[in-house]
Design an enzyme around this catalytic site. Sequence first.
Site, PDB file in Angstrom:
ATOM      1  N   CYS A 259      33.516  35.404  47.666  1.00 25.00           N
ATOM      2  CA  CYS A 259      33.389  34.148  47.639  1.00 25.00           C
ATOM      3  C   CYS A 259      34.271  33.202  48.481  1.00 25.00           C
ATOM      4  O   CYS A 259      33.614  32.566  49.299  1.00 25.00           O
ATOM      5  CB  CYS A 259      33.829  33.654  46.061  1.00 25.00           C
TER       6      CYS A 259
HETATM    7  N1  SAJ Z   1      44.556  34.541  47.190  1.00 26.39           N
HETATM    8  C1  SAJ Z   1      45.625  34.347  47.623  1.00 26.39           C
HETATM    9  N2  SAJ Z   1      46.620  33.540  46.912  1.00 26.39           N
HETATM   10  C2  SAJ Z   1      46.096  32.856  45.816  1.00 26.39           C
HETATM   11  C3  SAJ Z   1      44.962  33.225  45.322  1.00 26.39           C
HETATM   12  C4  SAJ Z   1      44.180  34.084  45.997  1.00 26.39           C
HETATM   13  O1  SAJ Z   1      46.153  34.931  48.850  1.00 26.39           O
HETATM   14  O2  SAJ Z   1      46.790  32.022  45.449  1.00 26.39           O
HETATM   15  C5  SAJ Z   1      43.780  35.633  47.767  1.00 26.39           C
HETATM   16  C6  SAJ Z   1      43.266  36.713  47.121  1.00 26.39           C
HETATM   17  O3  SAJ Z   1      44.276  37.878  47.102  1.00 26.39           O
HETATM   18  C7  SAJ Z   1      41.969  37.074  47.413  1.00 26.39           C
HETATM   19  C8  SAJ Z   1      41.141  35.861  47.841  1.00 26.39           C
HETATM   20  O4  SAJ Z   1      42.451  34.775  47.867  1.00 26.39           O
HETATM   21  O5  SAJ Z   1      42.083  37.721  48.678  1.00 26.39           O
HETATM   22  C9  SAJ Z   1      40.335  35.158  46.771  1.00 26.39           C
HETATM   23  O6  SAJ Z   1      41.060  35.364  45.659  1.00 26.39           O
HETATM   24  P1  SAJ Z   1      40.448  34.510  44.179  1.00 26.39           P
HETATM   25  O7  SAJ Z   1      41.692  34.714  43.119  1.00 26.39           O
HETATM   26  O8  SAJ Z   1      39.875  33.532  44.524  1.00 26.39           O
HETATM   27  O9  SAJ Z   1      39.548  35.693  43.774  1.00 26.39           O
HETATM   28  P2  SAJ Z   1      37.755  35.681  43.898  1.00 26.39           P
HETATM   29  O10 SAJ Z   1      37.420  35.953  45.268  1.00 26.39           O
HETATM   30  O11 SAJ Z   1      37.344  36.928  42.989  1.00 26.39           O
HETATM   31  O12 SAJ Z   1      37.360  34.345  43.363  1.00 26.39           O
HETATM   32  C10 SAJ Z   1      36.721  34.380  42.052  1.00 26.39           C
HETATM   33  C11 SAJ Z   1      35.932  32.754  42.337  1.00 26.39           C
HETATM   34  N3  SAJ Z   1      34.952  32.402  41.491  1.00 26.39           N
HETATM   35  C12 SAJ Z   1      33.787  32.019  41.749  1.00 26.39           C
HETATM   36  O13 SAJ Z   1      33.444  31.786  43.087  1.00 26.39           O
HETATM   37  C13 SAJ Z   1      32.853  31.874  40.759  1.00 26.39           C
HETATM   38  C14 SAJ Z   1      37.109  31.504  42.219  1.00 26.39           C
HETATM   39  O14 SAJ Z   1      36.398  30.388  42.222  1.00 26.39           O
HETATM   40  C15 SAJ Z   1      37.947  32.078  40.847  1.00 26.39           C
HETATM   41  O15 SAJ Z   1      38.845  30.984  40.695  1.00 26.39           O
HETATM   42  C16 SAJ Z   1      38.558  33.202  40.947  1.00 26.39           C
HETATM   43  O16 SAJ Z   1      37.258  34.136  41.004  1.00 26.39           O
HETATM   44  C17 SAJ Z   1      39.574  33.632  39.853  1.00 26.39           C
HETATM   45  O17 SAJ Z   1      40.021  32.452  39.466  1.00 26.39           O
HETATM   46  O18 SAJ Z   1      39.454  34.625  39.481  1.00 26.39           O
END
Ligand code: SAJ
Length: 418
Positions: A259
């Site tokens: 995403c």
């Molecule tokens: N990450 C960081 N710092 C943070 C948060 C995330 O470095 O504070 C990194 C994670 O390690 C990862 C990447 O960013 O590599 C993405 O992390 P994510 O928590 O956004 O996880 P995703 O990719 O599974 O995002 C999904 C998304 N859902 C959809 O697009 C429908 C996101 O919008 C959601 O907020 C997220 O899940 C969630 O909250 O679990």
Amino acid sequence: MKVVVAGQGYVGLPLAVRAAEVGHRVVGYDVNTERARRLAAGESYVEDVASSRLRAVLDTGAYSATADADALADFDIAVITVPTPLRGGVPDLTYIESCARTLGGRLQPGATVVLESTTYPGTTEELLLPILEKASGLKGGSDFLAGFSPERIAPGNKRFSFEGTPKLVSGIDAASLDVIKGFYDSIFQTTVPVSGPKVAEMAKLIENVFRFVNISLVNELATLAKPLGVNVWEAIDAAATKPFGFTRFTPGPGVGGHCLPVDPLFLSWKVRQELGVPFRFVELAADVNRHMPDYVVQRLAEAFQERGMPVSGSRILLLGLTYKINATDLRESPSARVAELLISLGAVVRGADPNIPAGDRAELTLPMVDATAEEIAASDAVVLLMDHARFDLAMIEKNAPYVLDCRNRLSGPNVETL
Ligand code: SAJ
């Protein structure tokens, strides 16, 4: 209603199974015959859908899985949940186009097609609709209904349930919106109608651009706070005590997954295409996030230099290779770039990740080991990329000669934090 969900991945399968559980007759369609076979055999490969739930709807006949497009005939509603990857920075909508042609060939008057795949504003009305009309000879709006409803799947997120997450819904006209809202009302606790597909397409991208840009902000802060002598992690936690006007994000080794590193670039590409100008926030955020693996390696090289050790020939263990904590998915994971850079410096790199299913290890080029005390003690440096719950953090702290902790989970004289 007879519902087709085209694409049975991490978005389509949860929707298909839930729709079957609430009483729809659902055909889960995937062009990948192996996926269709596994689903038909009651084997879920999506972490948020237990095989027991899949088998339950298979047993009642509410759900069936197939790779045979002829099984899609006479659907009332078809939902498109196919991938929309970037290819060389350019949105690849070929899966949507191919799926639209397949559905269009079976589209009957009065049926509805909903797109859920993340894409740039305008895709539903400017790309999907014309393909459906050409393949069916029908007219969107007057003969069949259509709209866009973005997915909000958060893999592994235990705080918010699938059906408890509000669902944006839109239609190309009032009749489409009415039917699409009614369908999702039967599945989700809350649906949020918007005035048209473009608004829904843009809303989804705003959600992920917001996250992507703010993560890049704390990533850049991390690279600046250290030379300033400030513990950025403590400062972020302190800022997070503000009960309003702040959302906590934490630095990391990069931004992976299907995403975040992709969706925002759909918008910046569209802006350049249509307006000939950059979407500066997204392009800058992408640059910052893309270079975090380089920063991790730079920090490691500095640590080796301080200890008078060459990186070349050193034994380095990477802990946590998937794209986020406790995830099983490797897609776009920053660990790949970290390993590549270290190997280019002559390091001997191994990886350890208890979350990667045995079947997925084949795609890994890195030698994989278990995160044992022996393995950790034998390394010249350990890098904690993902602090999976299954790691024994105390054991790592105790046995690692040096740890670069990218998640601020460890402490000790042998630990440095990103
Ligand atoms: N990450 C960081 N710092 C943070 C948060 C995330 O470095 O504070 C990194 C994670 O390690 C990862 C990447 O960013 O590599 C993405 O992390 P994510 O928590 O956004 O996880 P995703 O990719 O599974 O995002 C999904 C998304 N859902 C959809 O697009 C429908 C996101 O919008 C959601 O907020 C997220 O899940 C969630 O909250 O679990």
